[in-house]
Design a protein around this motif. Sequence first.
Motif, PDB file in Angstrom:
ATOM      1  N   LEU A  69      41.866  21.617  29.658  1.00  0.00           N
ATOM      2  CA  LEU A  69      41.365  22.814  28.986  1.00  0.00           C
ATOM      3  C   LEU A  69      41.065  22.488  27.525  1.00  0.00           C
ATOM      4  CD1 LEU A  69      41.016  25.996  28.882  1.00  0.00           C
ATOM      5  CD2 LEU A  69      43.397  26.035  28.105  1.00  0.00           C
ATOM      6  N   GLY A 118      42.749  27.951  34.431  1.00  0.00           N
ATOM      7  CA  GLY A 118      42.364  27.656  33.060  1.00  0.00           C
ATOM      8  C   GLY A 118      42.476  28.857  32.144  1.00  0.00           C
ATOM      9  N   ILE A 136      36.646  25.989  29.924  1.00  0.00           N
ATOM     10  CA  ILE A 136      37.460  25.767  31.117  1.00  0.00           C
ATOM     11  C   ILE A 136      36.736  24.824  32.074  1.00  0.00           C
ATOM     12  CG2 ILE A 136      38.561  26.879  33.093  1.00  0.00           C
ATOM     13  CD1 ILE A 136      38.807  29.410  31.453  1.00  0.00           C
ATOM     14  N   LEU A 140      39.731  23.825  36.729  1.00  0.00           N
ATOM     15  CA  LEU A 140      40.630  24.904  36.310  1.00  0.00           C
ATOM     16  C   LEU A 140      39.941  26.263  36.412  1.00  0.00           C
ATOM     17  CD1 LEU A 140      42.236  23.275  33.124  1.00  0.00           C
ATOM     18  CD2 LEU A 140      43.129  23.318  35.459  1.00  0.00           C
TER      19      LEU A 140
END
Length: 214
Positions: A69, A118, A136, A140
Amino acid sequence: MSEITAVPLRPVQKGTMTRLWIGVAAAVLVAGGIAWAGTAKVVATTGTAEQFLSWHSGRTGVTTTPSGLQYQVVAKGRGAMPTDADVVLVNYKGSLRDGSIFDQAERAPFPVTGVVPGFSEALKLMNKGAKYRFWIPPALGYGETSPDPKLPAHSVLVFDVELIDFKNAAEVQAQMQQMQAQQARAQQSQGQQAPGGPVPGMAGGLAGGPPSGH
């Protein structure tokens, strides 16, 4: 025997060669910079998600977490951060790398665990009043499966998020049940059926899932 007249080269002044090589080096650097700028723009707009995230991780102000992330702090907040046990209230806008918006809402409530991994991780990095931008990765986010035609598979999701408030989910649920019971008693006395009530202290109701686009 004929005479040969030699025209000697003019002597090079001291420092001229140094300046010449500096000029050549500068020209090479400028050309390389222009080429890199062009390559970076292509990667940012049309490269794969992996290429974009690799390039983007080196941008000023961007932090990459161990999961992949990426985030940038736009404005700092204060206090504690949400956990998996909380319900958050946020303003958010979701877009793709090209800037096209696929979802946005103001004062939207949803559980921290009720969103893609995420986004859940992103929320737990924030505190009240904070504004962040998140990138993201597909792994995720939605990966190969897209919930909406506006979201191509393997998309990097870009979110601008402001965390307004958060509360413990169990507390919110208990307050909801209490309010609904009060409404039921009040409406039964009037011979009416009681509808569902809003989340106390939060805008809107506690939906069964996250807002669309998460």
